[in-house]
Design a protein around this motif. Structure first.
Motif, PDB file in Angstrom:
ATOM      1  N   GLN A 176      -4.825   7.042   4.081  1.00 13.39           N
ATOM      2  CA  GLN A 176      -3.512   7.166   4.794  1.00 13.39           C
ATOM      3  C   GLN A 176      -3.684   6.710   6.117  1.00 13.39           C
ATOM      4  OE1 GLN A 176      -1.679  10.028   3.562  1.00 13.39           O
ATOM      5  NE2 GLN A 176      -2.729   9.092   1.724  1.00 13.39           N
ATOM      6  N   PHE A 177      -4.715   6.254   7.017  1.00 14.64           N
ATOM      7  CA  PHE A 177      -4.594   5.825   8.291  1.00 14.64           C
ATOM      8  C   PHE A 177      -4.397   4.273   8.042  1.00 14.64           C
ATOM      9  CE2 PHE A 177      -8.552   8.662   9.000  1.00 14.64           C
ATOM     10  CZ  PHE A 177      -7.733   9.759   8.982  1.00 14.64           C
ATOM     11  N   ALA A 178      -4.493   3.627   6.793  1.00 20.81           N
ATOM     12  CA  ALA A 178      -4.089   2.157   6.754  1.00 20.81           C
ATOM     13  C   ALA A 178      -2.690   2.269   6.405  1.00 20.81           C
ATOM     14  CB  ALA A 178      -4.677   1.736   5.636  1.00 20.81           C
ATOM     15  N   TRP A 179      -2.113   3.359   5.806  1.00 20.13           N
ATOM     16  CA  TRP A 179      -0.715   3.377   5.382  1.00 20.13           C
ATOM     17  C   TRP A 179       0.147   3.275   6.883  1.00 20.13           C
ATOM     18  CZ3 TRP A 179       3.292   3.447   2.272  1.00 20.13           C
ATOM     19  CH2 TRP A 179       4.426   4.268   2.591  1.00 20.13           C
ATOM     20  N   VAL A 180      -0.415   4.429   7.970  1.00 22.89           N
ATOM     21  CA  VAL A 180       0.673   4.503   9.101  1.00 22.89           C
ATOM     22  C   VAL A 180       0.252   3.436  10.181  1.00 22.89           C
ATOM     23  CG1 VAL A 180       0.667   7.056   8.750  1.00 22.89           C
ATOM     24  CG2 VAL A 180      -1.187   6.128  10.139  1.00 22.89           C
TER      25      VAL A 180
ATOM     26  N   MET B 209       0.939  -1.368  -0.042  1.00 23.68           N
ATOM     27  CA  MET B 209      -0.124  -0.003   0.060  1.00 23.68           C
ATOM     28  C   MET B 209       0.809   1.133  -0.169  1.00 23.68           C
ATOM     29  SD  MET B 209      -3.208   0.851   2.668  1.00 23.68           S
ATOM     30  CE  MET B 209      -3.542  -0.648   2.341  1.00 23.68           C
ATOM     31  N   THR B 210       0.609   2.260  -0.726  1.00 25.22           N
ATOM     32  CA  THR B 210       1.369   3.466  -0.620  1.00 25.22           C
ATOM     33  C   THR B 210       0.603   4.623  -0.358  1.00 25.22           C
ATOM     34  OG1 THR B 210       0.791   3.898  -3.063  1.00 25.22           O
ATOM     35  CG2 THR B 210       2.809   2.977  -2.769  1.00 25.22           C
ATOM     36  N   ALA B 211       1.178   5.583   0.276  1.00 25.66           N
ATOM     37  CA  ALA B 211       0.271   6.735   0.688  1.00 25.66           C
ATOM     38  C   ALA B 211       0.188   7.823  -0.350  1.00 25.66           C
ATOM     39  CB  ALA B 211       0.911   7.344   2.056  1.00 25.66           C
ATOM     40  N   THR B 212      -0.804   8.369  -0.888  1.00 19.15           N
ATOM     41  CA  THR B 212      -1.125   9.274  -1.971  1.00 19.15           C
ATOM     42  C   THR B 212      -0.771  10.769  -1.277  1.00 19.15           C
ATOM     43  OG1 THR B 212      -3.496   9.511  -1.406  1.00 19.15           O
ATOM     44  CG2 THR B 212      -2.905   7.945  -3.197  1.00 19.15           C
ATOM     45  N   SER B 213      -0.575  11.740  -2.167  1.00 16.99           N
ATOM     46  CA  SER B 213       0.052  12.907  -1.462  1.00 16.99           C
ATOM     47  C   SER B 213      -0.743  14.008  -2.505  1.00 16.99           C
ATOM     48  CB  SER B 213       1.474  13.203  -1.548  1.00 16.99           C
ATOM     49  OG  SER B 213       2.051  13.103  -2.670  1.00 16.99           O
ATOM     50  N   LYS B 214      -2.086  14.091  -2.837  1.00 13.83           N
ATOM     51  CA  LYS B 214      -2.812  14.842  -3.331  1.00 13.83           C
ATOM     52  C   LYS B 214      -2.932  16.253  -2.426  1.00 13.83           C
ATOM     53  CE  LYS B 214      -6.576  12.969  -4.554  1.00 13.83           C
ATOM     54  NZ  LYS B 214      -7.668  12.904  -5.192  1.00 13.83           N
ATOM     55  N   ALA B 215      -3.300  17.313  -3.018  1.00 15.97           N
ATOM     56  CA  ALA B 215      -3.573  18.452  -2.096  1.00 15.97           C
ATOM     57  C   ALA B 215      -4.881  18.105  -1.595  1.00 15.97           C
ATOM     58  CB  ALA B 215      -3.591  19.855  -3.100  1.00 15.97           C
TER      59      ALA B 215
ATOM     60  N   ASN C  10      -5.326  14.364   5.132  1.00 12.05           N
ATOM     61  CA  ASN C  10      -5.161  13.596   3.795  1.00 12.05           C
ATOM     62  C   ASN C  10      -3.720  13.208   3.185  1.00 12.05           C
ATOM     63  OD1 ASN C  10      -7.963  14.381   2.784  1.00 12.05           O
ATOM     64  ND2 ASN C  10      -7.589  16.578   3.736  1.00 12.05           N
ATOM     65  N   ASP C  11      -2.858  13.733   3.951  1.00 10.54           N
ATOM     66  CA  ASP C  11      -1.500  13.500   3.641  1.00 10.54           C
ATOM     67  C   ASP C  11      -0.601  13.391   4.597  1.00 10.54           C
ATOM     68  OD1 ASP C  11       0.924  13.252   2.214  1.00 10.54           O
ATOM     69  OD2 ASP C  11       0.900  15.016   1.486  1.00 10.54           O
ATOM     70  N   LEU C  12      -0.389  11.853   4.924  1.00 12.64           N
ATOM     71  CA  LEU C  12       0.370  11.394   5.902  1.00 12.64           C
ATOM     72  C   LEU C  12       1.690  10.689   5.486  1.00 12.64           C
ATOM     73  CD1 LEU C  12      -2.373   9.915   8.362  1.00 12.64           C
ATOM     74  CD2 LEU C  12      -1.528  12.239   8.265  1.00 12.64           C
ATOM     75  N   GLY C  13       1.836  10.977   4.090  1.00 13.93           N
ATOM     76  CA  GLY C  13       3.079  10.108   3.521  1.00 13.93           C
ATOM     77  C   GLY C  13       4.442  10.409   4.001  1.00 13.93           C
ATOM     78  N   ALA C  14       4.285  11.645   4.849  1.00 16.50           N
ATOM     79  CA  ALA C  14       5.795  11.842   5.511  1.00 16.50           C
ATOM     80  C   ALA C  14       6.047  10.865   6.556  1.00 16.50           C
ATOM     81  CB  ALA C  14       5.927  13.353   6.011  1.00 16.50           C
ATOM     82  N   LEU C  15       5.161  10.218   7.254  1.00 10.48           N
ATOM     83  CA  LEU C  15       5.122   9.363   8.293  1.00 10.48           C
ATOM     84  C   LEU C  15       5.641   7.964   7.865  1.00 10.48           C
ATOM     85  CD1 LEU C  15       2.035  10.479  10.580  1.00 10.48           C
ATOM     86  CD2 LEU C  15       4.389  10.986  10.945  1.00 10.48           C
ATOM     87  N   PRO C  16       6.215   7.382   8.552  1.00 15.88           N
ATOM     88  CA  PRO C  16       6.771   5.782   7.902  1.00 15.88           C
ATOM     89  C   PRO C  16       5.601   5.038   7.928  1.00 15.88           C
ATOM     90  CG  PRO C  16       8.257   6.515   9.660  1.00 15.88           C
ATOM     91  CD  PRO C  16       7.305   7.717   9.687  1.00 15.88           C
TER      92      PRO C  16
END
Ligand SMILES: C[S@@+](CC[C@H](N)C(=O)[O-])C[C@H]1O[C@@H](n2cnc3c(N)ncnc32)[C@H](O)[C@@H]1O
Length: 285
Positions: free
Chosen positions: A141-145, A1-7, A110-116
């Motif tokens: 995003q929550f599933a990502w972190v 799974m990847t975190a998206t980073s749209k505005a 909406n953008d937690l991509g900076a968290l591992p």
């Protein structure tokens, strides 16, 4: 799974109406309201010593501070809490509570991509989910972190929480805004809140890779000591969106007009609003 980073989406509530005063009011006025239901959510999630918890939309940090006490003494066992919120002024108030196992940062659901990836055991959203227009994106995003088997817990406002007609409190405030000169400035429809029904919540969680463990509507009571306190609470908890559509010079008169209407709802206990809360908990599959 990847975190998206749209505005953030264009129809998201405005983050531009917050102020030092609203942040300070929220810290004071949310203590007997959101904070109490947040503490119960933390207990129901069984947050324990050593866990890494992300509080999304932490506001001024009261709940994150409480959870830092649950995960254990600072630095001793790996337990840690990170509170994030997109409003810098709320994070400024929260920073005073920071300590070895509790940190705060400006950040957006909406953008937690900076968290591992998989770096938290628990994600908490207390009175936040209804402010997020794009639920699938935020849940992704929550599933990502979250690590596999990690838990998510949310307290949110369901649609029709009043069980019928609009809450008398909101009706009174809307009536005040329907009077001149406020009626010249209609509220943007997209600046509302984005509530979901319990079944919609279940489907959203499942689609994002969660297994729901509890989806429940509970009674929820809010009490405001005075009409003015009710207006201040609504303005502070909506981070200024309540009156953000009005020119700043009209806002004091709008607050007074709302308080005037709300005076009719006063009881010896204050203004009592009987509503509902949707509680959702799930495990990251
Ligand atoms: C009613 S307050 C709840 C604050 C806190 N969770 C509490 O329990 O008191 C709603 C919070 O949601 C935050 N919020 C709004 N949009 C958000 C977003 N896109 N990402 C994260 N938080 C958001 C607001 O900044 C605000 O602090």
């Amino acid at each position: 799974m990847t975190a998206t980073s749209k505005a953030p989406t264009d129809d998201a509530p405005s983050l531009a109406h917050d102020s030092d005063e609203l942040a300070a009011d929220y810290e004071k006025l949310s203590a007997p309201q959101q904070f109490e239901s947040g503490k119960r959510l933390a207990a129901d999630l069984g947050i324990g010593a050593g866990e890494r918890v992300l509080d999304v939309g932490c506001g001024t940090g009261l709940l994150a501070e409480h959870i830092a006490g649950l995960v254990g003494p600072p630095g001793s066992n790996g337990g840690h809490v990170l509170g994030i919120d997109p409003l810098p002024l709320r994070i400024e108030v929260a920073q005073v509570k920071a300590r070895a196992n509790l940190a705060f940062e400006v950040g957006d659901a909406n953008d937690l991509g900076a968290l591992p990836e998989a770096s938290f055991d628990v994600v908490v959203l207390n009175a936040v989910f209804h402010w997020l227009p794009d639920k699938p994106r935020a849940l992704g995003q929550f599933a990502w972190v979250l690590r596999e088997g990690g838990r998510i817990g949310m307290n949110t406002r369901p649609p029709n929480a009043s069980g019928g007609a609009r809450f008398p409190m909101y009706e009174a405030m809307a009536q005040a805004m329907a009077e001149p000169p406020f009626d010249r400035y209609p509220r943007l429809p997209a600046r509302g809140v984005y509530q979901v029904e319990p079944e919609e919540m279940r489907a959203l969680l499942e689609a994002a890779g969660f297994t729901p463990t509890r989806i429940e509507v509970r009674p929820s009571v809010q009490v405001h000591a005075t009409p003015e306190a009710a207006v201040r609470f609504s303005e502070a908890s909506s981070f200024g969106n309540l009156l953000g559509h009005l020119p700043p010079e009209l806002r004091p008169a709008a607050r007074a007009a709302m308080a005037n209407r709300l005076a009719g709802l006063m009881t010896p206990e204050g203004i009592v609003q009987q509503g509902q809360r949707l509680v959702a908990m799930a495990v990251r599959a």
